[in-house]
Design an enzyme around this catalytic site. Sequence first.
Site, PDB file in Angstrom:
ATOM      1  N   GLU A   1       0.793  -1.230   0.000  1.00  0.00           N
ATOM      2  CA  GLU A   1       0.000   0.000   0.000  1.00  0.00           C
ATOM      3  C   GLU A   1       0.827   1.283   0.000  1.00  0.00           C
ATOM      4  OE1 GLU A   1      -2.919  -0.056   3.097  1.00  0.00           O
ATOM      5  OE2 GLU A   1      -3.942  -1.782   2.272  1.00  0.00           O
TER       6      GLU A   1
ATOM      7  N   GLU B   1      -5.265  -8.673   1.212  1.00  0.00           N
ATOM      8  CA  GLU B   1      -5.887  -8.309   2.490  1.00  0.00           C
ATOM      9  C   GLU B   1      -7.360  -8.057   2.272  1.00  0.00           C
ATOM     10  OE1 GLU B   1      -4.350  -4.944   4.721  1.00  0.00           O
ATOM     11  OE2 GLU B   1      -2.292  -5.624   4.376  1.00  0.00           O
TER      12      GLU B   1
END
Length: 489
Positions: free
Chosen positions: A172, A376
């Site tokens: 991320e 995720e």
Amino acid sequence: QQNEARAAGRNLPEGFVLGSATASYQVEGAAHEDGRGPSIWDTFSGTPGKTWNGDTGDVACDHYHRLEEDLDLMAWLGLDAYRFSIAWPRIQPTGRGPANERGLDFYDRLVDGLLARGIRPVATLYHWDLPQALEDGGGWPLRETALAFADYAAIVGRRLGDRVGMWTTLNEPWCSAYLGYASGAHAPGRTEPAAALAAVHHLNLAHGLGLQALRDVVTGDPDYSATLNLHVIRPEGETGAEAVRQTDGLANRVFLQPMIEGGYPADVIADTSGLTDWSFVRDGDDVVIRQPIDVLGVNYYSTQRVRLWDGVSERQQADGHKDVGHSPWPGADRVEFLPQPGPYTDMGWNIDPGGLEELLVRLHRSYPELPLMVTENGAAFPDEVVEDADRAGGRAVHDDDRIAYVRDHLAACNRAVEQGVDLRGYFVWSLMDNFEWGYGYSKRFGIVRVDYDTLERIPKDSAFWFAELTRARTDSAGGSAEHPPPNNP
Ligand code: GBH
């Protein structure tokens, strides 16, 4: 619920990888042991007012000392793969220079422990714990940090590259760049929108240099990847499309385009021209960043809805709060994030499994050759421990809401697969409750509960459900996750 888990498991495509994920600073603890240097998260969480309750990752889940117990839990869960991250400051305490062998030893034991249990190691090189010394030298807005990352990648690749099954360079980068350097909600807590854009580029560059460095030294045949938290942003009203264009550029295309196609989106450069001229991008960087990857990791939690602020209404942020403080969206000053319809998790994020399907299908249409992996997905809920004589240990956590969340998102994965998406797997966030960054220990994402007084692990109902799910594929004849999890009296 057991039958439902089995049905969900049987629907998944052949070879679909089921795993769980964590990150070093969120679970390891042992922050000052075996030569680990300080990271920006030690500094940030140690600064009053930055995290909920002043919580830090000093102890976290004490995973560093409870490795064997946690590995046994993963085996009980029947995980195909475990996604963890490596703490750069354990490997290079100041972010440069020779390897700290004791730091490498820990990940060596982790990788071997996984392989001994038949679990595929999925290693992320960077999940936000930058060595503090590199931030002191300028951090991600500087090119030097990306160059240092390549050296770090080579050290780790040399030591673990014969056994790791899948490498992820960055987790991320959106969060690292914009929350770290624009909104300041994450470490290092800087609020400089121009620096955040330079950070975007140097994170992208680190990804490319890191892949090159890994490929030079790795002796196995792993998959290479990056993980992005791509945003699913929906338009509201007449100005919605323009607001989506701006935020989609900053959140999604500014990473996807350089990594997969090469070069930066012209509209993002134009939108941000008041902040920077992008002169930090040098000739040849585009080629470095656009390295082939085998799979793209996607982290998905919720969706957003935007329009352009009309200048009259009270401007909203994504969480429905009034717009105060610094925005994580450099150059998108007129974008207003509208509150989303519920239901919501304990983070205040809306639950919208259809958004995951939409995202996977969009990525597949844009990049038909690129396999995808949900690295995720999960939810925080305020779980409670209750007495339950039927459970080993006499206690249970009945987290039906989390089971429903995971079940519905797996169903969304299945729908995407039915539409032709090459989706390789799904990792639930998270294996266990952990340090939820700015929210400290107040938010619980685990399928296993962590008692932060005793550091005991208590599998929640969702863990039993997940164990049933993984078994449904390997063992269609029956067998059951009913047998007690390890380490329970
Ligand atoms: C991930 O980040 C992280 O990789 C992981 O470490 C973390 O524990 C986990 O998720 C849970 O947070 O504020 O309404 O605009 C997720 C990060 C999720 C960032 C949602 C931005 C937008 C919601 N993000 N988000 S909103």
